[in-house]
Design a protein around this motif. Structure first.
Motif, mmCIF file in Angstrom:
data_model
loop_
_atom_site.group_PDB
_atom_site.id
_atom_site.type_symbol
_atom_site.label_atom_id
_atom_site.label_comp_id
_atom_site.label_asym_id
_atom_site.label_seq_id
_atom_site.Cartn_x
_atom_site.Cartn_y
_atom_site.Cartn_z
ATOM 1 N N GLY A 57 -34.226 -41.826 -33.460
ATOM 2 C CA GLY A 57 -34.058 -42.655 -32.274
ATOM 3 C C GLY A 57 -32.597 -43.003 -32.040
ATOM 4 N N CYS A 58 -32.254 -43.181 -30.776
ATOM 5 C CA CYS A 58 -30.886 -43.552 -30.404
ATOM 6 C C CYS A 58 -30.958 -44.523 -29.225
ATOM 7 C CB CYS A 58 -30.089 -42.308 -30.018
ATOM 8 S SG CYS A 58 -28.371 -42.636 -29.571
ATOM 9 N N THR A 59 -29.979 -45.434 -29.152
ATOM 10 C CA THR A 59 -29.948 -46.460 -28.119
ATOM 11 C C THR A 59 -28.774 -46.231 -27.189
ATOM 12 O OG1 THR A 59 -30.781 -48.021 -29.777
ATOM 13 C CG2 THR A 59 -29.978 -48.945 -27.707
ATOM 14 N N LEU A 60 -29.030 -46.248 -25.888
ATOM 15 C CA LEU A 60 -27.955 -46.275 -24.902
ATOM 16 C C LEU A 60 -27.616 -47.725 -24.618
ATOM 17 C CD1 LEU A 60 -26.135 -44.765 -22.817
ATOM 18 C CD2 LEU A 60 -27.956 -45.233 -21.141
ATOM 19 N N ARG A 61 -26.334 -48.070 -24.729
ATOM 20 C CA ARG A 61 -25.891 -49.459 -24.578
ATOM 21 C C ARG A 61 -24.958 -49.611 -23.384
ATOM 22 N NH1 ARG A 61 -27.284 -52.550 -28.925
ATOM 23 N NH2 ARG A 61 -28.202 -51.384 -30.660
ATOM 24 N N SER A 62 -24.941 -50.803 -22.862
ATOM 25 C CA SER A 62 -24.144 -51.069 -21.667
ATOM 26 C C SER A 62 -22.649 -51.059 -21.969
ATOM 27 C CB SER A 62 -24.518 -52.426 -21.075
ATOM 28 O OG SER A 62 -23.576 -52.832 -20.100
ATOM 29 N N PRO A 63 -21.851 -50.422 -21.114
ATOM 30 C CA PRO A 63 -20.398 -50.485 -21.278
ATOM 31 C C PRO A 63 -19.799 -51.736 -20.623
ATOM 32 C CG PRO A 63 -20.920 -49.030 -19.455
ATOM 33 C CD PRO A 63 -22.245 -49.488 -20.039
ATOM 34 N N HIS A 64 -20.636 -52.539 -19.946
ATOM 35 C CA HIS A 64 -20.169 -53.729 -19.238
ATOM 36 C C HIS A 64 -20.794 -54.983 -19.842
ATOM 37 C CE1 HIS A 64 -18.695 -50.916 -16.254
ATOM 38 N NE2 HIS A 64 -19.919 -50.425 -16.097
ATOM 39 N N ALA A 65 -20.108 -56.103 -19.666
ATOM 40 C CA ALA A 65 -20.635 -57.378 -20.175
ATOM 41 C C ALA A 65 -21.553 -58.061 -19.171
ATOM 42 C CB ALA A 65 -19.478 -58.304 -20.533
ATOM 43 N N HIS A 66 -21.396 -57.775 -17.895
ATOM 44 C CA HIS A 66 -22.268 -58.376 -16.876
ATOM 45 C C HIS A 66 -22.306 -57.441 -15.684
ATOM 46 C CE1 HIS A 66 -23.568 -62.319 -14.644
ATOM 47 N NE2 HIS A 66 -24.593 -61.607 -15.062
ATOM 48 N N ALA A 67 -23.480 -56.904 -15.404
ATOM 49 C CA ALA A 67 -23.578 -55.955 -14.302
ATOM 50 C C ALA A 67 -25.026 -55.830 -13.857
ATOM 51 C CB ALA A 67 -23.044 -54.580 -14.714
ATOM 52 N N GLU A 68 -25.189 -55.543 -12.576
ATOM 53 C CA GLU A 68 -26.498 -55.219 -12.027
ATOM 54 C C GLU A 68 -26.783 -53.741 -12.295
ATOM 55 O OE1 GLU A 68 -28.672 -54.724 -7.669
ATOM 56 O OE2 GLU A 68 -26.700 -55.701 -7.822
ATOM 57 N N ILE A 69 -28.015 -53.460 -12.708
ATOM 58 C CA ILE A 69 -28.436 -52.063 -12.876
ATOM 59 C C ILE A 69 -29.088 -51.617 -11.568
ATOM 60 C CG2 ILE A 69 -29.914 -50.472 -14.149
ATOM 61 C CD1 ILE A 69 -29.715 -52.332 -16.537
ATOM 62 N N ARG A 70 -28.398 -50.753 -10.842
ATOM 63 C CA ARG A 70 -28.937 -50.293 -9.556
ATOM 64 C C ARG A 70 -29.955 -49.175 -9.724
ATOM 65 N NH1 ARG A 70 -23.233 -50.078 -6.107
ATOM 66 N NH2 ARG A 70 -23.190 -52.306 -5.530
ATOM 67 N N SER A 71 -29.692 -48.285 -10.673
ATOM 68 C CA SER A 71 -30.638 -47.182 -10.904
ATOM 69 C C SER A 71 -30.370 -46.566 -12.273
ATOM 70 C CB SER A 71 -30.514 -46.107 -9.824
ATOM 71 O OG SER A 71 -29.236 -45.497 -9.894
ATOM 72 N N ARG A 86 -30.370 -56.190 -14.950
ATOM 73 C CA ARG A 86 -28.960 -56.464 -15.201
ATOM 74 C C ARG A 86 -28.699 -56.463 -16.700
ATOM 75 N NH1 ARG A 86 -27.134 -62.539 -13.801
ATOM 76 N NH2 ARG A 86 -28.298 -62.237 -11.875
ATOM 77 N N VAL A 87 -27.449 -56.263 -17.045
ATOM 78 C CA VAL A 87 -27.030 -56.407 -18.441
ATOM 79 C C VAL A 87 -26.191 -57.674 -18.532
ATOM 80 C CG1 VAL A 87 -27.135 -53.974 -19.037
ATOM 81 C CG2 VAL A 87 -25.040 -54.899 -18.027
ATOM 82 N N ARG A 88 -26.262 -58.332 -19.696
ATOM 83 C CA ARG A 88 -25.608 -59.626 -19.848
ATOM 84 C C ARG A 88 -24.535 -59.650 -20.928
ATOM 85 N NH1 ARG A 88 -30.939 -60.511 -18.443
ATOM 86 N NH2 ARG A 88 -31.255 -61.964 -16.703
#
Length: 795
Positions: free
Chosen positions: A52-66, A108-110
């Motif tokens: 298993g592998c996890t994709l992580r956010s490159p941003h600290a606060h962002a809306e996920i549009r798609s 969103r990512v936080r």
């Protein structure tokens, strides 16, 4: 009334059995670990497993549009790609106290590094490459990074629309928790004070830096459930959070503890537990997940960074009149254990001193910084750094010796905490300070002596060969701290133990089964010692920890020897009584001592209190094993009043004092800690060797916070700048000084064997002691940790 020093309260059965309570027995896993043969969770293997592998956010606060996963799914060897929309049921959030953390980012990512998607593939590199092909369209949002940005009128809300049980007593939705403590009359006391000192202090974000990264293996079962083998600190808490997100009853999520490579609080929260299980259930194949070091820095919580404002007053004769403080803890994007950390920070913010008038406020924030939660010392570390700096400042204002000033104001048994709770067990604060001050000082070095060869390893900068003694100044500093033991504020803190006594090959054997997570603290050794002591048998087997037995709570809060050790003792006592009942039924009519004497189990035999052997345990048990499972609870606590902070919120207190001796190159800003002497009251040293190791380990972790350990977060973007051991520094053997330990044993009559929790208290006072020594050497204020070279040189 408490027992005298060294008295092992309750130690009555099997006290002469070799390897029992009070002896320095060796750890059964010790040799395996130092030779590299120990099986950690990252060594798990299954013949047909996926990775298993996890994709992580490159941003600290962002809306996920798609999110577009098509390219990742098309890669050969990929078996599944999951996002939030693929979660199997309506329950999609989890959390230790507040269920505010999505299993995968929702809309969103936080924080920087938040999990967004999962991949399962037949090779770890295939999984990583597939994760990199997932296309996520982000729209960045303003970040919240501190109290000002979190509580501003137009501040973006981290969790809009979410209600929780703390909302009624916090002034802003971006505040997770608030705890005031009010006692006495600070305003009136301020008028009586001859001197008043105030200070602003700051503690950086520390990482647990355990050496074994997060890892686990999930195996789907024929009944539709899953078996999870995981490195964690609390099996049953994990189970409580995992099962609802999987849409499974708890009995279908079977958990077994795997080898844990350190924890220090960083494994109390979930990491990949839910993710591995989701992938295993989706693919029908075992799935292994192992974080690399870079990912580990994003995959677990950290110590709360803190800003603290303190005011103390004192009379000319050195008595503290009052204390006022405000503590702001940064909890990051999700709640984790922030409410409990706030409770500890506030209730312990006055330190081990008698202060009748206090006005305390502690809060924890929601921000876009990395999530923070449990770490060794849990709120008390941050407070101790500030109040011990204040003690030195008060002593200087009054022209008093800093140790004598502390002793003058030190609490003792019968003192009342700011919360109104009486300290009803020994509190030898003044004695610990006396002992640590009386320890022999390390010899002074004459660096410029003619013809003397200089060993650069003993100098500031070490093998970097930056100085040969020029501009090196010695400093000495002292500090003492107070830490609670166990869970607090009305939490139902209990543990469960199952003990089986049977005869194998003619020899009695005790089998102990608990769900305690052995994370390096030596609990498995303690459980065997207790079983030998209470049952008088030489052979003890410790079953692997899993969820087939009742909860043992978390391996944290210095609680396991107290609470799970108490459960093992309690269950062994029940087993012993059952054995004696069987013996009386079989032999009592033939020997009057069975009915009249105090019977003991010793060396595999039943003996009278006079030493007469009545029977072998093998004779008593014959083919009948005694198997009992029991819960055990310590005395209850109550929640602190939300407005005044009053209440008996803690079970037990522990105390440690340190003296630091440092040498500072004042020109280069380099520091060498020469010695960190410690005196600590442990109530009863169940395993003296392990006790010394815990004290030395906690001391070293406090040294790391004082001088080098900090996760650096960009204040503009809230991104982590140093997620690696290249840039996040921890003490090595070359940084670790001599750590002489003076162990005091003043029994707490409320605790099993009179013991106290040991592991956290030395982490508190070692940090301020090191900084106090640097202050004495340099004359600088140094109100922030870790202390960096530029703080000492002004560059």
């Amino acid at each position: 009334m408490s027992a005298p020093a060294g008295t092992p309260v309750g130690l009555s059965q099997g006290s002469h059995t070799r390897g029992g309570v009070g002896e320095s027995t060796l750890r059964p896993d010790g040799t395996l670990k130092v030779t590299g043969e120990f099986a950690y969770a990252s060594d798990l293997w299954h013949e047909d497993m996926l990775w298993g592998c996890t994709l992580r956010s490159p941003h600290a606060h962002a809306e996920i549009r798609s999110i577009d996963v098509s390219e990742a799914l098309a890669q050969p060897g990929v078996h599944a790609v999951l996002t939030y929309d693929d979660l199997p049921c309506e329950v999609r959030h989890y959390g230790l106290e507040i269920q505010d953390t999505p299993a995968l980012a929702q809309g969103r990512v936080r924080y920087h590094g938040e999990p967004v998607a999962l991949v399962a593939a037949d090779h770890p590199e295939t999984a990583r490459r597939a994760a990199a092909k997932i296309r996520v369209d982000y729209a960045e949002l303003p970040v919240v990074t501190d109290e000002a940005s979190a509580t501003a009128e137009d501040a973006p809300l981290l969790h809009p629309g979410r209600e929780d049980h703390h909302a009624g007593h916090v002034p802003h939705p971006n505040i997770v928790h608030r705890q005031p403590i009010i006692r006495g009359d600070v305003a009136a006391a301020r008028e009586r004070a001859d001197v008043i000192v105030t200070g602003e202090y700051e503690v950086g974000m520390q990482d647990q830096a355990f050496l074994g990264p997060e890892s686990g293996l999930a195996v789907p079962a024929e009944d539709g459930g899953v078996d999870l083998y995981i490195a964690t600190q609390w099996l049953h808490s994990d189970l409580r959070q995992i099962a609802p997100v999987l849409g499974l009853p708890e009995e279908k999520v079977r958990m077994t503890l795997s080898g844990v490579g350190g924890a220090f609080g960083g494994r109390e929260d979930l990491s990949m537990q839910i993710h591995a299980c989701l992938l295993a259930l989706r693919t029908g194949r075992p799935v292994k997940m192992v974080y690399n070091r870079f990912e580990s820095f994003f995959g677990h919580v950290h110590r709360h960074p803190a800003k603290l404002h303190y005011e103390h007053g004192a009379t000319r004769d050195g008595k503290i009149t009052h204390m006022a403080c405000r503590i702001v803890l940064d909890g990051g994007a999700y709640a984790s254990s922030s409410p409990a950390v706030v409770g500890n920070a506030s209730s312990l913010s006055a330190g081990p001193y008698v202060i009748d008038n206090v006005d305390i406020e502690a809060i924890a924030l929601y921000t876009n910084n990395p999530p923070c939660g449990a770490m060794r010392g849990f709120g008390a570390v941050q407070a101790c750094f500030a109040y011990e700096a204040q003690m030195d400042r008060l002593a200087a204002e009054l022209d008093m010796d800093p140790v004598e000033f502390r002793q003058l104001n030190a609490m003792s048994q019968g003192a009342v905490m700011p919360t109104g709770q009486e300290v009803d067990a020994p509190a030898p604060v003044a004695e610990l300070l006396r002992r640590v001050k009386a320890m022999p000082m390390p010899p002074e070095k004459q660096w410029e002596a003619a013809g003397e060869a200089v060993d650069v390893r003993e100098l500031p900068g070490g093998l970097s060969n930056t100085t040969h003694g020029e501009g090196v100044v010695r400093g000495v500093g002292y500090a003492v701290g107070i830490k609670n033991v166990g869970f607090s504020e009305g939490f139902d803190d209990y543990s469960t133990a199952r003990v089986r006594l049977e005869v194998v090959g003619g020899e009695p054997v005790a089998v102990v089964h608990t769900a305690m997570a052995e994370v390096g603290q030596g609990g498995i050794t303690v459980h065997a010692q207790i079983a030998r002591t209470e049952l008088g048998v030489a052979r003890v087997i410790i079953d692997p920890a899993d969820t087939r037995v009742g909860s043992a709570g978390s391996t944290s809060a210095s609680r396991q020897t107290y609470v799970t050790g108490g459960a093992v003792k309690h269950t062994c006592e029940a087993v012993r009584e059952k054995v004696l009942e069987l013996g009386r039924a079989r032999f009592g009519t033939y020997h009057p001592a069975w009915a009249t004497a105090e019977l003991l189990l010793e060396g595999g035999k039943v003996v009278t209190d006079g030493g007469e052997v009545l029977a072998d345990l093998a004779e008593v048990l014959q083919d009948e094993a005694v198997d009992i499972e029991r819960e055990w609870r310590h005395r209850p606590t109550v929640a602190f009043d939300r407005h005044t902070g009053q209440g008996d919120g803690h079970v037990q207190y522990s105390f440690a004092a340190h003296r630091a001796v440092v040498e500072v190159d004042t020109e280069l800003g380099m520091v060498k800690v020469i010695e960190l002497a410690c005196a600590q009251d442990v109530g009863k040293a169940v395993n003296p060797l392990s006790v010394a190791g815990q004290i030395q380990g906690g001391t070293t972790q406090g040294l790391g916070l004082a001088l080098m350990e900090e996760i650096v977060v960009d204040p503009e973007t809230a991104k982590v700048r140093n997620p690696s051991f290249t840039d996040y520094l921890i003490p090595t053997i070359l940084d670790t000084p001599s750590i002489p330990v003076d162990v005091l044993e003043l029994a707490d009559e409320h605790a099993p064997y009179g013991l106290r929790g040991v592991g956290e208290a030395p982490t508190l006072s070692s940090t301020p002691a090191v900084v106090a020594a640097i202050r004495q050497a340099t004359g600088l204020a140094l109100n922030r940790v870790p202390v960096r070279p530029e703080h000492l040189t002004g560059t």
